[in-house]
Design a protein around this motif. Structure first.
Motif, mmCIF file in Angstrom:
data_model
loop_
_atom_site.group_PDB
_atom_site.id
_atom_site.type_symbol
_atom_site.label_atom_id
_atom_site.label_comp_id
_atom_site.label_asym_id
_atom_site.label_seq_id
_atom_site.Cartn_x
_atom_site.Cartn_y
_atom_site.Cartn_z
ATOM 1 N N ALA A 205 115.626 9.251 33.657
ATOM 2 C CA ALA A 205 114.796 8.204 34.253
ATOM 3 C C ALA A 205 115.599 7.455 35.306
ATOM 4 N N ARG A 206 114.884 6.924 36.285
ATOM 5 C CA ARG A 206 115.494 6.034 37.277
ATOM 6 C C ARG A 206 115.038 4.628 36.953
ATOM 7 N N VAL A 207 115.946 3.785 36.524
ATOM 8 C CA VAL A 207 115.643 2.409 36.164
ATOM 9 C C VAL A 207 116.278 1.511 37.216
ATOM 10 N N LYS A 208 115.414 0.942 38.068
ATOM 11 C CA LYS A 208 115.882 0.207 39.245
ATOM 12 C C LYS A 208 116.742 1.150 40.073
ATOM 13 N N ARG A 209 118.026 0.852 40.219
ATOM 14 C CA ARG A 209 118.875 1.740 41.017
ATOM 15 C C ARG A 209 119.711 2.687 40.159
ATOM 16 N N ASP A 210 119.669 2.499 38.846
ATOM 17 C CA ASP A 210 120.518 3.291 37.957
ATOM 18 C C ASP A 210 119.841 4.593 37.539
ATOM 19 N N VAL A 211 120.665 5.579 37.250
ATOM 20 C CA VAL A 211 120.216 6.839 36.674
ATOM 21 C C VAL A 211 120.512 6.793 35.183
ATOM 22 N N VAL A 212 119.472 6.865 34.372
ATOM 23 C CA VAL A 212 119.629 6.739 32.925
ATOM 24 C C VAL A 212 119.364 8.094 32.267
ATOM 25 N N VAL A 213 120.329 8.548 31.493
ATOM 26 C CA VAL A 213 120.187 9.774 30.708
ATOM 27 C C VAL A 213 120.156 9.377 29.239
ATOM 28 N N ARG A 214 118.989 9.508 28.621
ATOM 29 C CA ARG A 214 118.864 9.202 27.186
ATOM 30 C C ARG A 214 119.131 10.477 26.403
ATOM 31 N N VAL A 215 120.020 10.397 25.451
ATOM 32 C CA VAL A 215 120.430 11.563 24.673
ATOM 33 C C VAL A 215 120.291 11.241 23.192
ATOM 34 N N GLU A 216 119.580 12.093 22.473
ATOM 35 C CA GLU A 216 119.463 11.908 21.025
ATOM 36 C C GLU A 216 120.625 12.597 20.327
ATOM 37 N N LEU A 217 121.183 11.910 19.345
ATOM 38 C CA LEU A 217 122.317 12.429 18.589
ATOM 39 C C LEU A 217 121.897 12.825 17.178
ATOM 40 N N LYS A 218 122.782 13.541 16.519
ATOM 41 C CA LYS A 218 122.557 13.932 15.128
ATOM 42 C C LYS A 218 122.994 12.834 14.164
ATOM 43 N N PHE A 219 123.545 11.744 14.702
ATOM 44 C CA PHE A 219 123.970 10.629 13.858
ATOM 45 C C PHE A 219 123.557 9.327 14.535
ATOM 46 N N ASP A 220 123.620 8.243 13.778
ATOM 47 C CA ASP A 220 123.258 6.939 14.305
ATOM 48 C C ASP A 220 124.437 6.387 15.107
ATOM 49 N N PRO A 221 124.286 6.204 16.426
ATOM 50 C CA PRO A 221 125.424 5.714 17.216
ATOM 51 C C PRO A 221 125.864 4.309 16.834
ATOM 52 N N LYS A 222 124.974 3.529 16.224
ATOM 53 C CA LYS A 222 125.360 2.177 15.791
ATOM 54 C C LYS A 222 126.253 2.227 14.554
ATOM 55 N N ALA A 223 126.105 3.277 13.771
ATOM 56 C CA ALA A 223 126.935 3.415 12.567
ATOM 57 C C ALA A 223 128.321 3.948 12.896
ATOM 58 N N LEU A 246 125.454 12.158 42.382
ATOM 59 C CA LEU A 246 125.762 11.066 41.462
ATOM 60 C C LEU A 246 127.068 10.379 41.840
ATOM 61 N N ARG A 247 128.068 11.153 42.234
ATOM 62 C CA ARG A 247 129.346 10.566 42.628
ATOM 63 C C ARG A 247 129.173 9.689 43.873
ATOM 64 N N ARG A 248 128.376 10.162 44.835
ATOM 65 C CA ARG A 248 128.119 9.361 46.037
ATOM 66 C C ARG A 248 127.385 8.071 45.696
ATOM 67 N N LEU A 249 126.433 8.152 44.747
ATOM 68 C CA LEU A 249 125.678 6.981 44.324
ATOM 69 C C LEU A 249 126.606 5.903 43.779
ATOM 70 N N GLU A 250 127.534 6.288 42.916
ATOM 71 C CA GLU A 250 128.429 5.315 42.311
ATOM 72 C C GLU A 250 129.466 4.796 43.304
ATOM 73 N N ARG A 251 129.968 5.693 44.176
ATOM 74 C CA ARG A 251 130.966 5.247 45.150
ATOM 75 C C ARG A 251 130.368 4.237 46.134
ATOM 76 N N ALA A 252 129.098 4.443 46.497
ATOM 77 C CA ALA A 252 128.434 3.533 47.428
ATOM 78 C C ALA A 252 127.942 2.266 46.739
ATOM 79 N N ARG A 253 128.107 2.186 45.421
ATOM 80 C CA ARG A 253 127.672 1.035 44.632
ATOM 81 C C ARG A 253 126.180 0.773 44.786
ATOM 82 N N LYS A 254 125.437 1.860 44.876
ATOM 83 C CA LYS A 254 123.976 1.760 44.985
ATOM 84 C C LYS A 254 123.291 2.081 43.657
ATOM 85 N N GLY A 255 124.072 2.143 42.606
ATOM 86 C CA GLY A 255 123.539 2.447 41.289
ATOM 87 C C GLY A 255 124.623 3.041 40.416
ATOM 88 N N GLU A 256 124.327 3.163 39.140
ATOM 89 C CA GLU A 256 125.287 3.710 38.189
ATOM 90 C C GLU A 256 124.621 4.770 37.317
#
Length: 274
Positions: A205-223, A246-256
Motif C-alpha cells: 500500500a501507499r500511505v501518504k508518501r510511504d510505501v507500506v509492506v504488511r507481512v503476516e508472521l507465524k508468531f505474534d510480533p508483540k510477544a 525504493l532507494r531513490r525514494l528514501e534518498r530523496a526523502r520523499k517517503g520511506e
C-alpha cells in the motif's frame, strides 16, 4: 522414471506450483530426488524465488530454468544461459515493454509487457498489442541471442506501480521461514506435511508518501519484539537492495519503506493463482 520403451526421463517441464510440493513430498518420505537422474528442470506458471530455486537445484542435483509463457501465445520465452534473461522461441511474436502510464516503449528498465502475434503463425485469434498485465525487466543486449531478453517481475495488479515489484517481495519473504503462507492445495489435501509451499502472505500500500509492506508472521510480533525487529530489518534490506526506485525514494526523502509485521490470521485475502 522409465518410459514404456525402457528409456528414462531426463528432463522435467513442470509447473512451479507443483514442483515445490513434489520436492517436499519426496524429501518428507526419505526419497532422494537425485536418484531419478534428472539433468534439467524447466518451470512454468510463475517464477521460483531464489530460495526455492536453490532448494530445488540442491534436492534434484539438476539446473533449473525459468520459462515465461502465456496460454494466449503460441510460443514461450526460455531462460538464456548466457545472459540469464528470457528470449522468445518461434513462432515469432512482437513483444514490447512499455511504460504503464505513458504507454511508450522502453529500451531499458521495468515496464508492462505487451505482445502482438504475427501472421501467418496466428490467424484464428490475432492479438494486437495485447496487455499481459505482467511487469518485466528488460535485460542487456545478449551477445548470443543478438537481442534483449526479459525477466518476469510480477503481476502489475499485485505490485505497487514501479516502486515495488511483486516478485521482489516474494523473493524477500520466501527466504524467511517465519513468514506466514496461504495453504497450498496439496497441503490442504494432506498430501504433504510441509506448510511452506503456499504463497507468502503480504499486502502492499501507499500511505501518504510511504510505501507500506504488511507481512503476516507465524508468531505474534508483540510477544517476540526482538525477533520481529530483526526480521523486519532483513526484509527491508532485501527490498531496498532489489528496487532502485525504493532507494531513490528514501534518498530523496520523499517517503520511506515501512515494514508492518502482523500476527497470524490477520491477512486473509489470497493473491495467488491457486
Amino acid at each position: 522414471m522409465p518410459q514404456p520403451d525402457g528409456r528414462r526421463v531426463q528432463r522435467l517441464l513442470i509447473n512451479a506450483g507443483a514442483l515445490m510440493p513434489l520436492t517436499a513430498h519426496l524429501l518428507e518420505r526419505g526419497v532422494d530426488p537425485r536418484r531419478f537422474g534428472i539433468r534439467g528442470i524447466s518451470t512454468t506458471g510463475f517464477r521460483l524465488s531464489p530460495h526455492w530455486r536453490a532448494r530445488v537445484k540442491e534436492a534434484w542435483g539438476a539446473p533449473v530454468f525459468d520459462n515465461f509463457s502465456l496460454s494466449e501465445l503460441p510460443s514461450a520465452a526460455l531462460e538464456c544461459t548466457a545472459c540469464g534473461f528470457n528470449h522468445w522461441l518461434p513462432p515469432p511474436v512482437w513483444p514490447e515493454v512499455i511504460d504503464p502510464l505513458t504507454h511508450r516503449p522502453l529500451k531499458r528498465g521495468v515496464g508492462v509487457l505487451v505482445v502482438t502475434t504475427l501472421w501467418p503463425c496466428v490467424q484464428a485469434m490475432p492479438l494486437l498489442r495485447y496487455w499481459t498485465g505482467d511487469l518485466v525487466e528488460l535485460g542487456p543486449r545478449c551477445a548470443e541471442a543478438k537481442a534483449q531478453g526479459i525477466r518476469f517481475r510480477g503481476r502489475e495488479r499485485q505490485s505497487l506501480g514501479l516502486l515495488v515489484a511483486a516478485q521482489d517481495v516474494v523473493d524477500a519473504l520466501e527466504a524467511e521461514p517465519l513468514v506466514a503462507r496461504h495453504p497450498h492445495p496439496v497441503e490442504q489435501l494432506g498430501l504433504v506435511r510441509s506448510v511452506d509451499c503456499g504463497a507468502v502472505k503480504y499486502e502492499l500500500a501507499r500511505v501518504k508518501r510511504d510505501v507500506v509492506v504488511r507481512v503476516e508472521l507465524k508468531f505474534d510480533p508483540k510477544a517476540y519484539p526482538a525477533e520481529a525487529d530483526a526480521l523486519g530489518w532483513r526484509i527491508a534490506h532485501a527490498l531496498l537492495g532489489a528496487s532502485l526506485s525504493l532507494r531513490r525514494l528514501e534518498r530523496a526523502r520523499k517517503g520511506e519503506l515501512v515494514i508492518d509485521l502482523v500476527g497470524p490470521g490477520t491477512l486473509t485475502k489470497p493473491w495467488t493463482k491457486w
